[in-house]
Structures are given as C-alpha cells and as structure tokens.
Design a protein around this motif. Structure first.
Motif, PDB file in Angstrom:
ATOM      1  N   ALA A 182       0.864  -1.177   0.000  1.00  0.00           N
ATOM      2  CA  ALA A 182       0.000   0.000   0.000  1.00  0.00           C
ATOM      3  C   ALA A 182       0.902   1.229   0.000  1.00  0.00           C
ATOM      4  O   ALA A 182       1.455   1.587  -1.043  1.00  0.00           O
ATOM      5  CB  ALA A 182      -0.944  -0.031   1.199  1.00  0.00           C
ATOM      6  N   ASP A 216       1.258   1.946  -3.908  1.00  0.00           N
ATOM      7  CA  ASP A 216       0.163   1.294  -4.629  1.00  0.00           C
ATOM      8  C   ASP A 216      -1.126   1.875  -4.060  1.00  0.00           C
ATOM      9  O   ASP A 216      -1.695   1.350  -3.109  1.00  0.00           O
ATOM     10  CB  ASP A 216       0.234  -0.221  -4.422  1.00  0.00           C
ATOM     11  CG  ASP A 216      -0.859  -0.977  -5.176  1.00  0.00           C
ATOM     12  OD1 ASP A 216      -1.858  -0.346  -5.583  1.00  0.00           O
ATOM     13  OD2 ASP A 216      -0.727  -2.201  -5.323  1.00  0.00           O
ATOM     14  N   ARG A 218      -4.179   2.072  -5.105  1.00  0.00           N
ATOM     15  CA  ARG A 218      -5.398   1.270  -5.165  1.00  0.00           C
ATOM     16  C   ARG A 218      -5.465   0.328  -3.963  1.00  0.00           C
ATOM     17  O   ARG A 218      -6.504   0.245  -3.282  1.00  0.00           O
ATOM     18  CB  ARG A 218      -5.453   0.478  -6.469  1.00  0.00           C
ATOM     19  CG  ARG A 218      -6.674  -0.451  -6.562  1.00  0.00           C
ATOM     20  CD  ARG A 218      -6.878  -0.980  -7.969  1.00  0.00           C
ATOM     21  NE  ARG A 218      -5.684  -1.666  -8.473  1.00  0.00           N
ATOM     22  CZ  ARG A 218      -5.559  -2.092  -9.731  1.00  0.00           C
ATOM     23  NH1 ARG A 218      -6.535  -1.865 -10.605  1.00  0.00           N
ATOM     24  NH2 ARG A 218      -4.464  -2.717 -10.121  1.00  0.00           N
ATOM     25  N   SER A 219      -4.360  -0.336  -3.660  1.00  0.00           N
ATOM     26  CA  SER A 219      -4.328  -1.236  -2.514  1.00  0.00           C
ATOM     27  C   SER A 219      -4.358  -0.460  -1.195  1.00  0.00           C
ATOM     28  O   SER A 219      -4.848  -0.966  -0.178  1.00  0.00           O
ATOM     29  CB  SER A 219      -3.076  -2.120  -2.564  1.00  0.00           C
ATOM     30  OG  SER A 219      -3.115  -2.965  -3.687  1.00  0.00           O
ATOM     31  N   TRP A 220      -3.833   0.752  -1.219  1.00  0.00           N
ATOM     32  CA  TRP A 220      -3.845   1.580  -0.013  1.00  0.00           C
ATOM     33  C   TRP A 220      -5.281   1.867   0.420  1.00  0.00           C
ATOM     34  O   TRP A 220      -5.614   1.791   1.608  1.00  0.00           O
ATOM     35  CB  TRP A 220      -3.082   2.864  -0.289  1.00  0.00           C
ATOM     36  CG  TRP A 220      -2.782   3.749   0.884  1.00  0.00           C
ATOM     37  CD1 TRP A 220      -3.351   3.713   2.123  1.00  0.00           C
ATOM     38  CD2 TRP A 220      -1.827   4.816   0.915  1.00  0.00           C
ATOM     39  NE1 TRP A 220      -2.815   4.693   2.930  1.00  0.00           N
ATOM     40  CE2 TRP A 220      -1.875   5.380   2.203  1.00  0.00           C
ATOM     41  CE3 TRP A 220      -0.949   5.341  -0.034  1.00  0.00           C
ATOM     42  CZ2 TRP A 220      -1.068   6.463   2.577  1.00  0.00           C
ATOM     43  CZ3 TRP A 220      -0.149   6.412   0.347  1.00  0.00           C
ATOM     44  CH2 TRP A 220      -0.206   6.959   1.632  1.00  0.00           C
ATOM     45  N   VAL A 222      -7.871   0.027  -0.120  1.00  0.00           N
ATOM     46  CA  VAL A 222      -8.378  -1.228   0.441  1.00  0.00           C
ATOM     47  C   VAL A 222      -7.838  -1.434   1.851  1.00  0.00           C
ATOM     48  O   VAL A 222      -8.559  -1.893   2.750  1.00  0.00           O
ATOM     49  CB  VAL A 222      -7.990  -2.415  -0.463  1.00  0.00           C
ATOM     50  CG1 VAL A 222      -8.383  -3.744   0.181  1.00  0.00           C
ATOM     51  CG2 VAL A 222      -8.651  -2.278  -1.837  1.00  0.00           C
ATOM     52  N   ALA A 223      -6.569  -1.086   2.069  1.00  0.00           N
ATOM     53  CA  ALA A 223      -5.955  -1.266   3.384  1.00  0.00           C
ATOM     54  C   ALA A 223      -6.649  -0.431   4.452  1.00  0.00           C
ATOM     55  O   ALA A 223      -6.732  -0.843   5.617  1.00  0.00           O
ATOM     56  CB  ALA A 223      -4.476  -0.916   3.320  1.00  0.00           C
TER      57      ALA A 223
END
Length: 312
Positions: A182, A216, A218-220, A222-223
């Motif tokens: 992230a 990242d 996009r994943s951040w 989500v995190a």
C-alpha cells in the motif's frame, strides 16, 4: 475517551538543541509522541513522524522508532519516566527513514525488532544507501556515519503466509497484520484489542497531505478498510494526531488518494500531458493542508505514472 497531553511533570525536560517531545496518552497504558507536520531537517532533528508504546504486564511494546537515534533515546527516556519494564519488541510499520533511523537505540536496549519480510526490498538496496547518505548530509549531526539501517530480528511473512501474527507480552495480545503493499510493500498495522487502539503507520495521515511516493494507491484504499474492520476506538497514525472517530477521520487519506486516482487516471486515459492535467485539476479541498506545496505535485505525478501502468 479523551486524548490528552500528560501533565508537564511527567514530560522529559527539553535539553539544549533538542525538540520538545511531550507524550500523548491514547488509552490506558498506551502512549505516543507526535512529530511535526514538516519535512525533515536538521532544525527539527527529523522529528516528523509518530511513534508509540504500550505498557503490558511484563514489558513494553514500541511501534516505530522515529527519525534519528537521538530521538529514539528521547523516546526511551519518556518510557522510563512511566515504567522500568523492559522494552520487549519494536514493530516497524514500514522502512521509511523517518520511522527507522532510531532503531539502533532500541536495539541497544535489548529490544527485538519485528518487520515484514517485504522490507527486504528496501534493506540493503541502493535506494536505502542513497537515502542514508543524503540524510547524513542534510540532517547532520542527528544522522551521521554511526547511523545505520537495521535488519529486524523477526521477519513476518517469510514463509509467504499472510495470516495475522499474534505477539504476547504477559497477558496482553498484539495482533500484527500485513496491510500492504500500500504505502509501502511491507506496511504493518498493530491492533491492541484489550486497549481498543490500532497503530496504523503511514497508512493514515491526519491533518496533513499524505506522502504517496511510489505507493500502490489502489491497494492503499483497500488497506484503510482493513483497518476499520478491527473496529478500533482509537487509531494512532504515522503522522498527525490520533483519531477517536476512525470511520470519519480516515476519510481524508482515502478521499485524497481517490482524488489523485480519479484526476490523474482520467488524464492518463486521455493521453493528456501531466502539466496540463495538474493545472486543470481542482485541488481546493486539500490546498490549505500542511505540506500541500511540498508534496502534492510529486504525489500527482507518481499517481499519473501509476495510472498509466494500470491502464495497460
């Protein structure tokens, strides 16, 4: 629950040429120190990030180590003002300079260093070497030739498992979760269920512009939802003051990341030059936050490059 500064009598006296480092109590037996909303400099001794600690029965857990050995020694002094218990572990949320250059001072205390195996991508890298070299020039005398990047004693996820790791100090349970890639590939968060507190590292910036770098994003986003899944009462971020309303307060980081991705993603899809895209983007909601001028353009450019890659 009210967060507050400890009474002045419990604070370390500021020594000449050192920054003030008052403790903030986040919950029973849970404390943190809050760095400045600024870029690291010799004047602020690289005190630009947060570090925390939890007093358990039988020892202390520390989360992150601040941006110089001198700062970490000040943190240890603060811990010793409250408890003589040994410092058992320090969890390294991620390997960015302002969070790791104090590790050697904690290691000198016999503390075991804990980090995710993905941190190997940074440790020993040319990036780490150049960053340390630049820090020795820019942050002297607080970072000097004796300062070194420390490897952890305990590698989490080395076997490829992404299961939570549970550490115990006495009867106190610490749930350590890999929330990256992230902000960095190795992001760790630390939840202390018995105290209702979660240490989020640099997945959460409060009241200032986040540093995105090569994250990242996009994943951040989500995190951030993974943090909320713990339903903590208090979230201690990597930068800024603690949150006693995590659902609302994590929104700034999420909204900023989404704004970067939406605006720069549209530009990348339309093959619009970055300079033109940056100039036409409405930054009004974020423009008055600390460090906007220092990092926003870089954040936008790196996100533009990321969105180009995501679109391929």
């Amino acid at each position: 629950m009210v967060l507050g500064l400890l009474p002045a009598a419990t604070r370390a006296e500021a020594a000449p040429a050192t920054v003030d480092m008052p403790l903030v109590q986040a919950a029973e037996g849970v404390y943190f120190v809050q760095g400045e909303s600024a870029m690291g400099s010799a004047a602020n001794q690289n005190f630009i990030s947060n570090a925390g600690f939890v007093i358990a029965d039988g020892g202390v857990m520390v989360i992150d180590s601040l941006g110089s050995p001198a700062l970490a020694r000040r943190l240890i002094e603060q811990i010793r003002r409250i408890t003589p218990l040994p410092i058992r572990y320090v969890v390294i949320t991620h390997y960015h300079a302002d969070h790791i250059y104090g590790l050697q001072a904690l290691r000198d205390e016999g503390t075991r260093l804990v980090a995710h195996a993905r941190s190997r991508e940074y440790i020993g890298s040319e990036t780490a070497r150049l960053r340390l070299q630049a820090s020795r020039d820019e942050l002297f005398p607080w970072i000097d030739e004796s300062t070194a990047v420390q490897e952890p004693d305990i590698w989490l996820g080395a076997d490829g498992s992404e299961a939570d790791t549970v550490l115990h100090i006495g009867r106190t349970e610490f749930i350590v979760r890999h929330a990256g890639p992230a902000h960095t590939p190795e992001d760790l968060i630390v939840h202390v269920p018995s105290r209702g507190v979660l240490f989020a590292g640099d997945l959460v910036f409060r009241n200032r512009i986040p540093y995105v770098g090569m994250a990242d994003s996009r994943s951040w986003v989500v995190a951030l939802d993974r943090i909320l899944s713990f339903q903590p009462r208090v979230v201690v971020p990597g930068h800024g003051d603690a949150s006693i309303d995590p659902q609302a307060d994590l929104g700034l980081t999420r909204d900023y990341l989404n704004h970067l991705r939406t605006s720069m993603g549209e530009a990348a899809r339309n093959l619009e030059p970055f300079d033109e895209a940056y100039a036409r983007t409405d930054w009004g909601r974020f423009a008055k936050l600390p460090l906007f001028g220092a990092v926003n353009r870089m954040n936008a450019y790196n996100t533009y490059l990321l969105m180009e890659q995501e679109g391929k």
